[in-house]
Scaffold this active site. Structure first.
Site, PDB file in Angstrom:
ATOM      1  N   ASP A 167       0.861  -1.163   0.000  1.00  0.00           N
ATOM      2  CA  ASP A 167       0.000   0.000   0.000  1.00  0.00           C
ATOM      3  C   ASP A 167       0.909   1.228   0.000  1.00  0.00           C
ATOM      4  O   ASP A 167       2.129   1.132   0.124  1.00  0.00           O
ATOM      5  CB  ASP A 167      -0.963  -0.026   1.207  1.00  0.00           C
ATOM      6  CG  ASP A 167      -2.198   0.816   0.934  1.00  0.00           C
ATOM      7  OD1 ASP A 167      -3.248   0.557   1.555  1.00  0.00           O
ATOM      8  OD2 ASP A 167      -2.118   1.717   0.079  1.00  0.00           O
TER       9      ASP A 167
HETATM   10  C1  GLC Z   1      -4.449   4.191  -0.304  1.00  0.00           C
HETATM   11  C2  GLC Z   1      -5.307   3.030   0.155  1.00  0.00           C
HETATM   12  C3  GLC Z   1      -5.406   1.909  -0.830  1.00  0.00           C
HETATM   13  C4  GLC Z   1      -5.363   2.472  -2.242  1.00  0.00           C
HETATM   14  C5  GLC Z   1      -3.977   3.065  -2.452  1.00  0.00           C
HETATM   15  C6  GLC Z   1      -3.824   3.686  -3.837  1.00  0.00           C
HETATM   16  O1  GLC Z   1      -3.638   4.610   0.745  1.00  0.00           O
HETATM   17  O2  GLC Z   1      -4.973   2.457   1.411  1.00  0.00           O
HETATM   18  O3  GLC Z   1      -6.621   1.208  -0.561  1.00  0.00           O
HETATM   19  O4  GLC Z   1      -5.599   1.438  -3.178  1.00  0.00           O
HETATM   20  O5  GLC Z   1      -3.644   4.021  -1.450  1.00  0.00           O
HETATM   21  O6  GLC Z   1      -4.653   4.788  -3.968  1.00  0.00           O
END
Ligand code: GLC
Length: 750
Positions: free
Chosen positions: A294
């Site tokens: 993430d």
């Molecule tokens: C965010 C979220 C994740 C998302 C990613 C890209 O922090 O936790 O669910 O897919 O970043 O946007």
């Protein structure tokens, strides 16, 4: 005649061969690994430099949209330098073509980019938030919703979505409960499969399918105290029984990627957790796709306190099983140096990571044609709110609505009401209707509740509107006007709830009642004595005991997306009989949290005896239980009939009930089947959902609903953490929700 026969025969044969070719050439991780693709990866890997390999393991956000705490200024220069393998938050046929050209035409090997985005509940046509879709218990519709999202997103040049979010959540204080399928592992697992199937459609080579990403691996929904990003601490048994199965279901469905979660699990951050990323995911489950972190979660292992610097974090992550670094630039900055210092097998792990990433790009057909998703013509046709997509979004939205109360059958409303008041901060509101994570959705295209009511009320009905308050006001100045409007009406529709930003990421709430002065508004409208229908718009269960007690009709509508106002009006005026069932428990107050249906009995289950497990100030029961939802008609269940009361491990048990529509309207019912293991080598939940069927019945009609249970359905992690079944006595429940059920008993013998 003979010649005709031969022609027909040869057409039939070529059709079969074509079908066989198409199927056998479907590109999907579920198929056994294609030798041809693996050979191509081998030869590409053999000529890649270490820097090019690390480039493939690097994902940066573009400047189109920001979904986390950092951005990357010079990501385009990085792409041209071959230091980036994937970009997210960029879409549009022209823009993605521009980015792709930088990779394909400016780098030594011309390896195409992977382009990802958070297509969570629709791309341009926005569907109900995932918690709302889960309330439909309608797997075919949920799959189709993901299918449409994939068709729209790929028409805009995207290859990859960071969905489905399959985190089980038992704590409504956690804002991201909005993004998942609620509290139940079985429901969450079958929905995970449906969404992966919808996005990937069994063939990543098709240019209208998206690579899915099951997230956030793992147990992110168990954040302590429901506070986002907080720690997770649980037994391996709970991890395996409750939180891992939806991910396993996604892997079984061929999900192309998995995203690590921000949280630690028992002291080890998921992003550096070899047990979950390699031992369980890649070895035990045989996952062949790739693991992306993430947003900057590698970097965050420094504040987690398991490494002293980002270079160490990078080594820990890659050797734990991470393949791609989202936005952290840790692999980008330090991995080559770590390899040069050698000694710890990082290089072979890098080769495996790059192989996994290249495998997905080959499956997508990007090496054959990097621009095959950049189709301006298709973009024009498909992404401007296609009428077929809108029509289905309304079907999905209707089916997501849950009727929580309907005292005196106030609903559905008679259309020829003289005066109708539509009141509340969410009554004439489009911005919230679209919900959190609304991708490329345009909230101005949403149908507000007020618009939906105006479109369907009788032409002679006078419709009044008053806001009553803003969602999070601290003053009550606007309430007086709303009360005056309500006094002039025959019926009041009162739309209250949360703003879209109050759920989703970084949106935990310690108190889960109505924000601001909305509760005061509800009370003042109620005190006018007019019949009131409360329409809830929210991203989590709300603690609304006063409303539950005093208001005659209550609809739970979540955030329904583009067609929200139309769908709610369809239900209010009876065009659609609501069929939703709660995928998550509604607590009476925050003190009960965590509260979920599949709880344990304890040694002192609640009773009148003082010394039993209960509170002094609130019942143990929830405000509304898991699986709960009413209809404009009524359904009656017969007793359960079992084909046998004793089964061996190899037998099949059949449980049948008759369900009758005993009311005035045709309607749909989600018939739910639960099981309880009365005594295991470890304690077992009071109920566990093991199956459901959504049926449609005309008034007066009776149908038989049969569930098949095998010993495999009774497996669990026993005292030795072995996943197996144990003989013993069981209770089987069938009913309309997790509390109102019929029951039958059976014994399993070895
Ligand atoms: C965010 C979220 C994740 C998302 C990613 C890209 O922090 O936790 O669910 O897919 O970043 O946007």
């Amino acid at each position: 005649m003979k010649q005709l026969y031969h022609i027909a025969f040869s057409i039939a044969v070529s059709a079969v061969l074509l079908l066989f070719y198409a199927c056998s050439h479907k590109r999907d991780l579920k198929q056994t690994k294609s030798g041809e693709i693996e050979r191509k990866i081998d030869s590409l890997l053999s000529i890649m430099t270490l820097e090019e390999k690390i480039g493939q393991m690097t994902l940066f956000t573009s400047d189109f949209n920001v979904t986390g705490p950092t951005i990357r200024e010079n990501y385009k220069a990085d792409i041209k330098a071959g230091k980036v393998g994937a970009v997210f938050n960029a879409f549009g046929a022209a823009y993605t073509r521009e980015l792709q050209k930088m990779a394909v035409e400016n780098t030594r090997l011309g390896i195409p980019l992977l382009l990802g985005y958070d297509v969570i509940h629709g791309f341009r046509t926005i569907f109900p938030i995932p918690l709302g879709e889960a309330a439909s218990w309608d797997l075919a519709s949920i799959e189709n919703s993901a299918r449409i999202a994939a068709v729209e997103a790929t028409a805009d040049g995207l290859h990859w979505t960071f969905a489905p979010m399959v985190d089980i959540a038992r704590d409504p204080r956690w804002g991201r409960i909005a993004e998942g399928a609620g509290e139940d592992t079985y429901l969450g697992s079958v929905i995970a499969k449906a969404k992966v199937k919808g996005f990937q459609n069994g063939d990543l080579y098709k240019t209208n399918t998206l690579v899915a990403c099951a997230k956030h691996f793992v147990a992110y929904g168990a954040a302590l105290a429901g506070r986002d990003y907080n720690i997770v601490d649980m037994s391996e048994r709970t991890l395996r029984e409750i939180y891992l199965p939806p991910f396993k279901a996604a892997v079984e469905e061929g999900v192309g990627t998995i995203m690590t979660s921000f949280n630690e699990i028992n002291g080890v951050p998921a992003t550096g957790n070899r047990m979950i990323l390699t031992d369980i995911l890649k070895i035990e489950w045989g996952f062949d796709g790739f693991v992306v972190t993430d947003y900057t979660s590698i970097n965050e292992m420094v504040p987690h306190g398991v490494v002293m610097d980002e270079k160490e974090a990078g080594k820990l992550a890659v050797n734990a099983g991470v393949d791609m670094d989202m936005q952290g630039a840790v692999f980008y900055n330090y991995l080559a140096e770590s390899v040069e210092q050698g000694g710890d097998g990082t290089m072979s792990r890098i080769d495996d990571a790059v192989r996994r990433i290249l495998r997905i790009k080959y499956l997508l057909g990007l090496f054959e044609d990097a621009y095959r998703y950049c189709d301006e013509q298709k973009e024009k046709e498909l992404v401007l709110l296609h009428p077929d997509h809108i029509a289905f979004a309304r079907v999905m939205a209707r089916r997501s609505i849950v009727l929580l109360k309907n005292k005196g059958d106030l609903l559905p409303l008679d259309q020829n009401i003289t005066t109708l008041a539509v009141v509340g901060p969410l009554a004439d509101n489009k911005k919230e209707m679209i919900g959190p994570w609304s991708a490329a959705g345009d909230y101005t295209r949403c149908v507000s509740l007020l618009e939906g009511i105006k479109k369907q009320a009788h032409p002679n009905t006078r419709i009044l509107f008053a806001k009553g308050c803003n969602i999070d006001d601290t003053h009550t100045y606007l309430i007086r006007e709303a009360v005056a409007v309500a006094r002039k009406a025959d019926v009041v529709i009162l739309a209250v709830g949360e703003a879209a930003w109050m759920s989703g990421e970084a949106a935990s709430r310690s108190m889960i009642g109505l924000p601001g002065v909305q509760q005061e508004l509800v009370k003042r409208i109620y005190e006018t004595g007019k019949p009131v229908i409360v329409v809830l718009m929210n991203g989590r269960p709300l603690a609304i005991p006063w409303i539950a007690e005093h208001i005659p009709a209550i609809l739970e509508t979540w955030f329904l997306g583009t067609t929200g106002g139309d769908a709610i009006s369809d239900v209010i005026f009876g065009k659609y009989n609501p069929s939703g069932k709660l995928p998550v428990t509604f607590p009476r107050n925050e003190g009960q949290i965590p509260i979920f249906y599949n709880a344990k009995n304890t040694g002192r289950p609640i009773s009148d005896n003082k010394y039993t497990s209960k509170y002094l100030d609130v019942p143990n029961t929830p405000l509304y239980p898991f699986g709960y939802g009413l209809s404009y008609t009524t359904f009656e269940y017969s007793n359960i009939i079992l084909n046998k009361n004793e089964i061996s491990y190899k037998d099949t048990l059949k449980a049948m009930v008759e369900v009758t529509n005993t009311g005035p309207e045709k309607g749909e019912e989600v018939v739910q089947m639960y099981i309880r293991d009365l005594a295991g080598s470890v304690t077992r939940p009071l109920k566990e959902l093991k199956g459901f069927q959504k049926i449609k019945l005309e008034p007066g009609v009776t149908t038989r609903v049969t569930f098949t249970i095998t010993s495999g359905d009774l497996k669990y992690y026993d005292i030795n953490m072995e996943y197996k079944v144990e003989p013993g006595d069981f209770v089987l429940f069938i009913g309309t929700n997790s509390i109102e059920t019929r029951e039958a008993y059976f014994t399993l013998i070895e």
